[in-house]
Design a protein around this motif. Sequence first.
Motif, PDB file in Angstrom:
ATOM      1  N   VAL A 109       0.870  -1.185   0.000  1.00 17.51           N
ATOM      2  CA  VAL A 109       0.000   0.000   0.000  1.00 17.51           C
ATOM      3  C   VAL A 109       0.904   1.232   0.000  1.00 17.51           C
ATOM      4  O   VAL A 109       1.939   1.245   0.665  1.00 17.51           O
ATOM      5  CB  VAL A 109      -0.943   0.027   1.224  1.00 17.51           C
ATOM      6  CG1 VAL A 109      -2.027  -1.013   1.117  1.00 17.51           C
ATOM      7  CG2 VAL A 109      -0.179  -0.146   2.527  1.00 17.51           C
ATOM      8  N   PRO A 110       0.532   2.265  -0.759  1.00 16.37           N
ATOM      9  CA  PRO A 110       1.360   3.478  -0.760  1.00 16.37           C
ATOM     10  C   PRO A 110       1.172   4.255   0.540  1.00 16.37           C
ATOM     11  O   PRO A 110       0.046   4.445   0.998  1.00 16.37           O
ATOM     12  CB  PRO A 110       0.833   4.266  -1.962  1.00 16.37           C
ATOM     13  CG  PRO A 110      -0.570   3.789  -2.147  1.00 16.37           C
ATOM     14  CD  PRO A 110      -0.604   2.366  -1.686  1.00 16.37           C
ATOM     15  N   MET A 111       2.272   4.658   1.140  1.00 16.34           N
ATOM     16  CA  MET A 111       2.221   5.433   2.380  1.00 16.34           C
ATOM     17  C   MET A 111       2.909   6.769   2.140  1.00 16.34           C
ATOM     18  O   MET A 111       4.041   6.819   1.652  1.00 16.34           O
ATOM     19  CB  MET A 111       2.926   4.673   3.506  1.00 16.34           C
ATOM     20  CG  MET A 111       2.961   5.441   4.811  1.00 16.34           C
ATOM     21  SD  MET A 111       3.840   4.512   6.081  1.00 16.34           S
ATOM     22  CE  MET A 111       3.830   5.706   7.420  1.00 16.34           C
ATOM     23  N   LEU A 112       2.226   7.847   2.468  1.00 18.93           N
ATOM     24  CA  LEU A 112       2.769   9.177   2.257  1.00 18.93           C
ATOM     25  C   LEU A 112       3.838   9.475   3.303  1.00 18.93           C
ATOM     26  O   LEU A 112       3.575   9.401   4.500  1.00 18.93           O
ATOM     27  CB  LEU A 112       1.649  10.223   2.338  1.00 18.93           C
ATOM     28  CG  LEU A 112       2.002  11.639   1.914  1.00 18.93           C
ATOM     29  CD1 LEU A 112       2.373  11.684   0.433  1.00 18.93           C
ATOM     30  CD2 LEU A 112       0.832  12.576   2.172  1.00 18.93           C
ATOM     31  N   ALA A 113       5.050   9.770   2.825  1.00 14.83           N
ATOM     32  CA  ALA A 113       6.135  10.096   3.742  1.00 14.83           C
ATOM     33  C   ALA A 113       5.967  11.536   4.225  1.00 14.83           C
ATOM     34  O   ALA A 113       5.895  12.452   3.400  1.00 14.83           O
ATOM     35  CB  ALA A 113       7.478   9.931   3.030  1.00 14.83           C
ATOM     36  N   PRO A 114       5.885  11.763   5.535  1.00 21.80           N
ATOM     37  CA  PRO A 114       5.654  13.117   6.055  1.00 21.80           C
ATOM     38  C   PRO A 114       6.706  14.107   5.575  1.00 21.80           C
ATOM     39  O   PRO A 114       7.911  13.847   5.680  1.00 21.80           O
ATOM     40  CB  PRO A 114       5.727  12.925   7.578  1.00 21.80           C
ATOM     41  CG  PRO A 114       5.421  11.479   7.798  1.00 21.80           C
ATOM     42  CD  PRO A 114       5.976  10.766   6.601  1.00 21.80           C
ATOM     43  N   LYS A 116       7.753  14.873   2.671  1.00 21.99           N
ATOM     44  CA  LYS A 116       8.462  14.596   1.417  1.00 21.99           C
ATOM     45  C   LYS A 116       7.566  14.713   0.184  1.00 21.99           C
ATOM     46  O   LYS A 116       8.048  14.684  -0.943  1.00 21.99           O
ATOM     47  CB  LYS A 116       9.089  13.197   1.466  1.00 21.99           C
ATOM     48  CG  LYS A 116      10.174  13.070   2.518  1.00 21.99           C
ATOM     49  CD  LYS A 116      10.840  11.698   2.453  1.00 21.99           C
ATOM     50  CE  LYS A 116      11.948  11.600   3.501  1.00 21.99           C
ATOM     51  NZ  LYS A 116      12.587  10.257   3.493  1.00 21.99           N
ATOM     52  N   LYS A 117       6.256  14.784   0.399  1.00 22.54           N
ATOM     53  CA  LYS A 117       5.283  14.932  -0.679  1.00 22.54           C
ATOM     54  C   LYS A 117       5.336  13.789  -1.701  1.00 22.54           C
ATOM     55  O   LYS A 117       5.008  13.964  -2.863  1.00 22.54           O
ATOM     56  CB  LYS A 117       5.454  16.279  -1.386  1.00 22.54           C
ATOM     57  CG  LYS A 117       5.159  17.470  -0.483  1.00 22.54           C
ATOM     58  CD  LYS A 117       5.189  18.772  -1.237  1.00 22.54           C
ATOM     59  CE  LYS A 117       4.829  19.938  -0.306  1.00 22.54           C
ATOM     60  NZ  LYS A 117       4.861  21.245  -1.017  1.00 22.54           N
ATOM     61  N   LYS A 118       5.796  12.635  -1.264  1.00 22.68           N
ATOM     62  CA  LYS A 118       5.770  11.458  -2.135  1.00 22.68           C
ATOM     63  C   LYS A 118       5.555  10.217  -1.277  1.00 22.68           C
ATOM     64  O   LYS A 118       5.782  10.244  -0.068  1.00 22.68           O
ATOM     65  CB  LYS A 118       7.049  11.334  -2.960  1.00 22.68           C
ATOM     66  CG  LYS A 118       8.324  11.223  -2.151  1.00 22.68           C
ATOM     67  CD  LYS A 118       9.528  11.164  -3.087  1.00 22.68           C
ATOM     68  CE  LYS A 118      10.824  11.023  -2.286  1.00 22.68           C
ATOM     69  NZ  LYS A 118      12.013  10.979  -3.168  1.00 22.68           N
ATOM     70  N   THR A 119       5.133   9.143  -1.934  1.00 28.29           N
ATOM     71  CA  THR A 119       4.808   7.928  -1.182  1.00 28.29           C
ATOM     72  C   THR A 119       5.944   6.916  -1.245  1.00 28.29           C
ATOM     73  O   THR A 119       6.783   6.954  -2.148  1.00 28.29           O
ATOM     74  CB  THR A 119       3.533   7.260  -1.740  1.00 28.29           C
ATOM     75  OG1 THR A 119       3.762   6.891  -3.109  1.00 28.29           O
ATOM     76  CG2 THR A 119       2.334   8.184  -1.654  1.00 28.29           C
ATOM     77  N   HIS A 120       5.961   6.036  -0.267  1.00 27.14           N
ATOM     78  CA  HIS A 120       6.853   4.876  -0.338  1.00 27.14           C
ATOM     79  C   HIS A 120       6.005   3.636  -0.038  1.00 27.14           C
ATOM     80  O   HIS A 120       4.855   3.739   0.375  1.00 27.14           O
ATOM     81  CB  HIS A 120       8.032   5.001   0.629  1.00 27.14           C
ATOM     82  CG  HIS A 120       7.652   4.934   2.078  1.00 27.14           C
ATOM     83  ND1 HIS A 120       7.301   6.047   2.809  1.00 27.14           N
ATOM     84  CD2 HIS A 120       7.543   3.891   2.944  1.00 27.14           C
ATOM     85  CE1 HIS A 120       7.019   5.692   4.050  1.00 27.14           C
ATOM     86  NE2 HIS A 120       7.152   4.387   4.159  1.00 27.14           N
ATOM     87  N   ARG A 121       6.574   2.470  -0.282  1.00 27.14           N
ATOM     88  CA  ARG A 121       5.809   1.228  -0.191  1.00 27.14           C
ATOM     89  C   ARG A 121       5.764   0.714   1.244  1.00 27.14           C
ATOM     90  O   ARG A 121       6.791   0.437   1.854  1.00 27.14           O
ATOM     91  CB  ARG A 121       6.444   0.181  -1.111  1.00 27.14           C
ATOM     92  CG  ARG A 121       5.765  -1.170  -1.054  1.00 27.14           C
ATOM     93  CD  ARG A 121       6.324  -2.116  -2.092  1.00 27.14           C
ATOM     94  NE  ARG A 121       5.813  -1.798  -3.419  1.00 27.14           N
ATOM     95  CZ  ARG A 121       5.887  -2.633  -4.453  1.00 27.14           C
ATOM     96  NH1 ARG A 121       6.451  -3.813  -4.320  1.00 27.14           N
ATOM     97  NH2 ARG A 121       5.412  -2.281  -5.626  1.00 27.14           N
ATOM     98  N   ALA A 122       4.546   0.608   1.761  1.00 27.45           N
ATOM     99  CA  ALA A 122       4.319  -0.044   3.051  1.00 27.45           C
ATOM    100  C   ALA A 122       3.493  -1.301   2.764  1.00 27.45           C
ATOM    101  O   ALA A 122       3.173  -1.586   1.609  1.00 27.45           O
ATOM    102  CB  ALA A 122       3.587   0.898   3.993  1.00 27.45           C
TER     103      ALA A 122
END
Length: 297
Positions: A109-114, A116-122
């Motif tokens: 699931v994509p998780m928004l990195a606080p 950074k305005k982009k997501t990483h994989r969780a």
Amino acid sequence: GVFHVERHIRGKWVCDQCETLTQAPMPTQIIDKGIPTAGLLAQVLIAKYADHLPLYRQEQIFARAGVAIPRSTLAEWVGTCGVRLQPLIDALREVLLNEPVLHADETPVPMLAPGKKKTHRAYLWAYATTPYAGLKAVIYDFSEGRGGQHARDFLGKWRGKLVCDDYSGYKQSFANGVTEIGCMAHARRKFVDLHVAGKSQIAGQAIELIGQLYQVEREVQSLSAEERQRLRETKAKPIADALHRWMLAHREKVPNGSATAKALDYSLKRWAALTRYLDDGALPIDNNRVENLIRPW
């Protein structure tokens, strides 16, 4: 959507003799002294987690309805609800881990990195009871990674039979005493991909034989565990034995490294786990139940 204000009128009484003041208690609230009702909190949670509506969009939707609720407030509500719901999750996990057979699966699931305005994989993990269990339950467990330790932490001291795919993260659990139950749907999928890609004759034959195993499962679906095991013994086991012999014979004919060899090797290396369901009527043939439960994510 329309907002309504709930007004609680609480009577006050004073004793004429001792002047003691008594007031009717406030109705129980999810958030102590908070303004949201349980219905509004449920709306925010379902919109965020089931309908994938971020809180900033919900803030805009509520503003259109004439109610200004800052995103920071919504976030605080979500966090409080997580704390309030945790005892229910813990209780359900305790009940779930009393089951002798469980399904497990995980999905990115994509998780928004606080900041950074982009997501990483969780990852979201799901643990569910089987289609044959009296209890119909599933628990979703979020983690920022896919390491097998997440599954081991959830399962704890549980040492039952785990239906799962061939993800390596579960292997340590099997070494610790959990019994691996393979997924025939994953084995079939390898041959389906091969057949779609090149109309492979070998893949077509494998799909046909595996289809016969699923036909037996359709016949035994509504039976008791004992009757299911008995029918599998007489009908499905001869098909599985024939499929195994057929796979071994064809594996000798195809070159190593080929797509056909990889499809055959997937099943042959996991044959013991794939066929354990034949000896236990409480076991399903595949992991489809939990895959269907996790698919909406």
